[in-house]
Structure formats: C-alpha cells, structure tokens
Design an enzyme around this catalytic site. Structure first.
Site, short mmCIF file in Angstrom:
data_model
loop_
_atom_site.label_atom_id
_atom_site.label_comp_id
_atom_site.label_asym_id
_atom_site.label_seq_id
_atom_site.Cartn_x
_atom_site.Cartn_y
_atom_site.Cartn_z
CG HIS A 96 29.72 64.57 50.52
ND1 HIS A 96 30.83 64.39 51.30
CD2 HIS A 96 30.09 64.23 49.26
CE1 HIS A 96 31.83 63.97 50.54
NE2 HIS A 96 31.41 63.86 49.30
NE ARG B 10 33.92 59.65 52.94
CZ ARG B 10 33.06 58.90 52.29
NH1 ARG B 10 32.85 57.66 52.65
NH2 ARG B 10 32.38 59.38 51.28
#
Lengths: 585, 230
Positions: A236, A257
């Site tokens: 990740h 994000r």
C-alpha cells in the site's frame, strides 16, 4: 499432550474464521465447532483493521459484469476466473446477511438507502462502509453473534501443524499450542479450515496486524498443499512513517489520494508526474508504491525514509468529514493533516497468493479448507481496495457451509502417531542455542523488504534465497528460555519459522515470473509480457524442495482481449461521508 | 540524546509484583505500547502483554496507565520528561493471567448475559432496508456505536464503583443500541434482563469513567437513555 475431538476445527480468529463458524453452526447447530485463535477472537487479524469497506453490486446501474471486469483488470488478468466470479456474485447476499441477520450498521445516504463510495480501480461507487473504520463494525457484530451461539472458542491457541490420518492422505485434525498453559493439544476433526491471515508482516514495514505470520500457509505448505500466485504481495503506498514507533506502516486510507491528495518528495516535487503523468496519485497501488520506493531509494525521501502525503489543500472540514479516523490518528502523533505534511512510506499490506482453493474452499488436501488471505487466486496479481473484506466474508461463508456438509458424511480418524511424535520432538529440542529471535526477525524483515519486496530482480532473488537458507539454520539454533507456557520467545520462533516458509515460496515464484505484472515488478524484466498469462503453482516435495508447475490462466468467462481497455474511473466522487464525524476532534 | 523514562510494570503471578524498566522514548509518536515492546525485546523477554492492530481498532491492549484505563497503543508518551515514572498495571476487576494479561472471559460474558447481539426480525431479507440516518433512533445509535470491546469502561466501573450487580457500561451500551434498532426482535425481553442492573439504578453519571472510552462513546448519557426505556 492433550487430546480433543470435534466435528469442525477452524484455525484463525478474523473475519473469514468467524463467518465460517457462524454459517457452519447455523447449517447444523448440533455440530461441535472449535475455533482456535492465535490472538483474542475477533481482535486479532486484519478484518478488524479494514478502513475502506466492502465492494458489492447493489445499485441497478451497476452490474456483476462491471465489478467482475474491474476485479480481473485489477488482477492483471491472472485471477482464477471462477473464484473471482464467486466473489462478485455472492457479495450481495453477504451484505444482506450482515445487515439483516447479524445487525451491522452501514452508512446510509440521507434518503436512507445504503451509501456506496468508490475506491481505486472501480468503475462504479460500490464500496459499502461505516465511516473509515469499517472493520470495527464487521468484527464487532460477527463476534457478538459467535458469542451468542454454541461455538467453542480457544483464545490465544495457535495452530502448529496439520495432522494426517494413518493413510497419510487426508487431513484429520491439527496440533495446537495453548499460549498460556504451554500445552500441546491434538485435535481430531472431520474438517479443518485455515483462516489465519497472510504473511505481510514478513516485511520490515507492514500494515498488517503484527501477530500474523502466515501460519495457515506455512502449515499447509509443510503438509504438501498446493499454492497459487505466491509471487503476488501487495504494498500500500501510504503507510504512516512514525519513526521507530509501532505505528509505522499502518495505512492511511486510499480515499485521501482519491480525493485529490498529493505525494511530494523531500524536494517538494510532486513526483508522480514522472511515473504516471495521466493518473498521478490516483494511479494504482502498485505503481504509486513503486514510485515512492524509488524516490526514497534515490535519496529523495526524508532522512528516515519517507515521502509526504499532502492533503492540506483539501481543507479541515472536508478531511474531518471524509476521513475522521485518519484525521484523529494523525493528530494523535502531533500532525494536523489540514496544516502539516504527513510522512508516508509504502507498506506491505495484503498477500494475493495463497493456498489453492476451488469455489467450495477445498484445498488440494482431503479434509482441508482455506478461506480469506490464506487462500490464493481470487485477486490475481493485485487486489482492489474493498475486495479483501468481501473475500473474507464471501469465502468465509462458503467455507462454513462446505465444512458443515463435509462433516455430515466424514468420520473422525486417528492421527498418524509417527507424525505427532515427530512434531512434539521438534518442539522439545534443546533450548540453549544462540542468537535472538527479535534480532533475527528484524534481519528477515530487512532482507524481505530489500530483495523480495516492491522491486525485484534475478540478483535480489538469488540473494534472498541464500539469506533464507541461512535464516532457516539460524532459527533452529535460537535459544528458548523458560517453560513453554506464556513464552513469547517460543511464539516468535514459531512465527519466524512460518514466515521463512512463506518467504521461500514468494522467492521461488518471483524468480520464475520473468516479467512485471500487477504487484510483481522485476527490474530486469520491467515490461508486462503478453506471454505472462499463466499462474505459478507451488508445492513442497518429499525432499523439502519446492516443486513448481506453471499453467496457463483458464479463461472460463473472459478472454484477455475482452479486457484490453483500462478501467474507466468516474471523476472524483469522494464526497463527504456520513457517520463518525461528530466523534472526531 | 534519547530521553529515558521508567516503565513500572505491576506484575502478577511472578515472584516480585513490580518491576522497573529503564526505556528510551521513541523520537516520534511514542506510545506506551512502544515502551512495552522495547522492554520485552531488550530487557525481559518474558514480559507478557497483549496487542494486535496498534491503531486503536482491536481493543486488545487496554491496561491501567498511571491509575487510569487506556489503550497502550493510543497513549502517547511524547510529553513525558526524562526520568518520569509511568506505571502500567493490568485492567482491574478481571483475573490476571500473567503480567499485564487478564482473562477477558468474564467481560465477554457480560455481553452473553445481556444477549447483546441482534435477534433479527427478518434474517433472510434479501435487500438492504431503507433507514434514513437522520431519524432520532439512528442518530443515537450512531453516537453509541464503534465500541472496540477493550474493557476499559467496565474495568473502571469495577475499580471505582464496584462490580457488584452490574454488567458494566460496555454491555449496557450495546443493549441500548439494540433497544433503538428497528431490526431487532428482542427489545423488551432484553431490557427486562438488565432492568435491575446496579449501574442503571444507582448513578446519574459515571463521572471519570465517561472520559475513558477510547472511541468517545458517551456512556453516562447512554445509561440515562437506557433507564428511560425500561
């Protein structure tokens, strides 16, 4: 050695294990079900830590085909197509059950319909969630349902080895270790489920719950079960970097994000424009992780090895609404996401590879079932956010039903006494060796991070293979002081042995795949090869070497050419999420 | 230079009941959990404590820190001056297995006794019911949801008010949520089971216990709300 017998033995205490126990119990309440959990039931494992949510087709404008294609594209086309289809088509029934039978509270739209949002790689808003702490909700509700049924729980009792019957053909139980008493418990069972979680904590920096060590996979490996896709480990991109604190590696959710957060290197450059100028930070997890890793490796990270997540421009109000849990977590280490840069690092997150299963969770060994992260094939080369917990619930339920069916017509068998003796003897070996388990664990973590991790090459994999051989010798020399009960050194030694077994499979499969695909990236073969549409299957040979079998992907439902297009991601659809916000500071 | 503090662990089931560890404070983001991990790795490999997720989601690491229940993974040590003493003890009111590890079964039994899980009206319904989040019941459920069953509130209740006659705030909180839940079929029966609970009878406020919940559930308000529904 204590001896026990039951109909169904479930090894594990996370989402898949609990779901299986509930379904098996409801299928036949007279079954004697034993759940052995290494940590506390429902408190260990990674389902607890789920932030994003659960992918499921509920909206009439969405479809199984869309979710399916997203999943296969996300998996770089090497998913087991039958397992992926099972995931997609059974996900709705599990959400109905979680909502109506087990009482989960999922976030709603203002009009009362269920709220769904989009995580990366999805063509539709299909992630059901509760705020950004969905795992607490799922595990809280599953746990209380388990507590209220006749299901026997063995807390802090780990699986050591699987047991064969006298024919040495079928699994007939497992040997367990009771952490507190130190007792070995040989459990006879008609069916055994492995649902212990993956081995992401092999890596120096990991997002996973730290007690996990790929125990189920290691046990199945030693018993000779077949594995799929072991080269596939997901990193990740936004693990928190918090110095030498245990918080390092924990995930800051993807929504940050998705909502427009930037990643900056130590020079303040928005470096994703050099790696994926079209999608920038909204690129896939593997690409963003690789980019961050390269920036850090090229000394463009912070001195402690981090890049920076910049969400300041999103504003405090938005952050509090969309990611209250993350906001609070950062604040607790003195960082206000609304005004400060947050240091982040790629972090080992989820293992796509695992024990090969069929759509009934059956493994290659009679009597042995696997579900959740222990199993491989559903996600191919890369897992989409929101598909992990869906897998745990869907396949946990299938396993529960399959275990109950199997137990209905199987008989209890006596374990092969020779194997029991061998295992017990290994645990009783002299304990006055040398070295430190913690130091060895750190050494393994560093080797895995550098050579088996985000960027691999023939040279790095050869180095890792040599190092793993040496670790295997060292682990047998570790001193184990004191009695077997309550012995964290013994536990760590067992963890290390299991992690090495999983690491050897990762290393072998990664060396065989001479291309880059999904989460597997080879510096020396940096392109995705059209000839790479195969799966690597591994199993342990009689002489303890690893046998590999490379088989083409079976395109039972989709041909690769049907999936040639990239997933079309709808525009920024991350909106304010109801729930939890009033509890944030 | 790294700052050191004294981690004083109240231990049970070992010869001495207390042991001091001289431990460094991590330079960034140090938690009590980091001190415990350091002590076990470098000073005493037999030190026993629980943890799993390290981010306040699993509720495994609740202990008593300087006399107050808290999660070890969420309790910052960043403000501790050099040489400070930090005392860590197991949760009160539960049998100690070893060092900081308690037997949580009596705590989990409070949920079983309260039947604190949904008894569904329509377990086989194959749709997600439309439930507007703005309704009074749902808004209240939302404020009381998120319990990580760490046991901090129930241990504190036992320490400050005595455990006699009460299931503790955690199980009662879940009973309240279920009483407000239109999907549940057991509301009145379950309420009848807890009607005589000492915590419901005796207290208008749990005082300092209210402040302890790591996820900020308003426990006292919940007990008052529950009382109105008996």
């Amino acid at each position: 050695m204590q001896r026990r017998a039951c109909d169904i033995l479930i090894v594990g205490g996370g989402g898949a294990a609990l779901y299986a126990a509930l379904r098996a119990c409801d299928a036949n309440p007279r079954l004697r079900i034993l759940v052995a959990s290494k940590g506390l039931l429902g408190k260990s494992g990674c389902t607890r830590m789920v932030q994003g949510g659960y992918n499921v087709v509920l909206d009439p404008a969405d479809s199984f085909d869309k979710h399916y294609d997203d999943t296969l594209r996300g998996g770089a086309l090497i998913n087991d197509q039958e397992l992926a289809w099972t995931l997609v088509t059974q996900a709705p029934d599990r959400i109905f059950e979680l909502e109506n039978a087990y009482g989960c509270y999922f976030d709603r739209n203002p009009n009362g319909t269920i709220h769904q949002r989009a995580l990366a790689g999805q063509s539709f808003d299909r992630t059901v969630h509760r705020g950004d702490l969905t795992g607490i909700e799922l595990m809280g509700r599953l746990c209380e349902q388990v507590l209220l049924r006749e299901i026997e729980i063995l807390n802090e009792v780990r699986g050591l080895e699987l047991l064969f019957d006298r024919s040495r053909r079928a699994i007939c139980g497992a040997l367990l270790l009771d952490h507190h008493s130190g007792a070995l418990v040989a459990v006879k069972a008609k069916a055994v489920l492995l649902a212990t979680g993956g081995a992401a904590p092999l890596y120096r920096i990991t997002a996973a719950s730290l007690e996990k060590s790929g125990d189920g996979m290691a046990m199945a490996f030693r018993a000779g079960a077949e594995f799929a896709d072991m080269e596939m480990m997901q990193f990740h991109p936004t693990g928190l970097r918090a110095g030498d604190s245990a918080l390092t590696g924990t995930v800051l959710e993807e929504g940050l994000r998705g909502a427009g957060g930037h990643l900056l290197n130590a020079c303040g450059e928005r470096f994703m424009d050099r790696y994926d100028p079209a999608r920038l930070e909204r690129s896939t997890r593997d690409r963003v992780s690789r980019a961050s890793f390269l920036e850090i490796r090229a000394s463009r990270g912070s001195p402690e090895g981090a890049v920076f997540l910049d969400v300041r421009h999103l504003g405090k109000e938005f952050l509090l609404k969309s990611s209250p849990g993350m906001y609070r977590r950062c604040l607790s280490i003195g960082l206000d996401m609304a005004t400060d840069l947050v240091p982040v690092t790629p972090t080992a997150h989820f293992q796509m590879g695992g024990i090969r299963i069929d759509t009934r969770c059956r493994t290659s060994l009679e009597g042995l079932f696997a579900a959740g992260e222990d199993a491989g094939g559903v996600h191919g080369a890369n897992r989409l956010g929101g598909n992990g917990v869906a897998e745990s619930m869907v396949f946990g339920a299938i396993a529960g039903d399959a275990l109950a069916e199997h137990a209905a017509h199987a008989a209890l068998s006596e374990p092969d006494p020779r194997r029991l003796e061998e295992i017990a003897a290994r645990l009783e070996r002299p304990r006055d060796g040398r070295g430190s388990a913690c130091a060895l664990r750190r050494e393994i973590g560093s080797v895995a991070w550098e050579d088996l991790g985000i960027i691999r090459s023939a040279a790095s994999l050869a180095r890792a293979a040599t190092a793993l051989d040496a670790f295997e010798e060292k682990v047998d020399l570790l001193p184990i002081p004191g009695a077997r009960g309550g012995n964290s050194v013994l536990e760590e030694t067992l963890n290390i042995r299991n992690l090495i077994a999983v690491a050897r499979m990762i290393c072998r499969a990664a060396a065989l795949r001479e291309e880059s695909r999904g989460s597997h990236y080879r510096e020396d073969f940096s392109e995705t090869s059209p000839g790479g549409l195969y799966n690597i299957f591994l199993r342990r040979d009689e002489d303890a070497t690893i046998a590999a079998d490379v088989r083409p992907v079976r395109f039972t439902r989709r041909r690769p050419e049907e999936l040639a297009l990239e997933t079309v991601i709808p525009g920024a659809s991350v909106e304010a999420v109801p729930g939890l916000s009033e509890k944030a500071p | 230079m790294t700052r050191h503090v004294i981690l004083r662990v109240k231990r049970a089931n070992v010869a001495s009941t207390q042991r001091d560890f001289d431990v460094p404070v991590p330079t960034v983001a140090g938690r009590v959990l980091d001190l415990l991990l350091y002590a076990r790795e470098y000073l005493d490999p037999t030190l026993e404590f629980r943890y799993a997720c390290r981010v306040g989601m699993c509720g495994s690491c609740a202990v008593t820190i300087n006399g107050r229940e808290a999660l070890a993974c969420e309790s910052s040590v960043a403000e501790l001056p050099a040489g400070a003493v930090l005392e860590v003890a197991p949760l009160a009111g539960l049998p100690v297995r070893r060092d900081l590890v308690v037997d949580l079964d009596p705590f989990l039994a409070t949920f079983i006794h309260a039947e604190a899980g949904l008894k569904p009206r329509q377990p086989r319904l194959r749709e997600v019911p439309v439930i507007p989040p703005g309704g009074a019941e749902r808004a209240l459920i939302e404020r009381h949801n998120g319990c990580v069953t760490c046991g901090a509130c129930t241990a504190a209740t036992s320490r400050l008010l005595g455990a006699a006659g009460t299931l503790g705030p955690a199980a009662l909180n879940r009973v309240l949520m279920l009483a407000l839940d239109e999907r549940d079929a057991k509301g009145h029966e379950r309420l009848a089971r807890v009607a005589g609970d000492a915590a419901l009878a005796g207290h208008d406020t749990l005082g300092p216990i209210d402040e302890l919940c790591p996820v900020g559930i308003p426990l006292s308000a919940g007990l008052r709300e529950l009382r109105t529904r008996l």
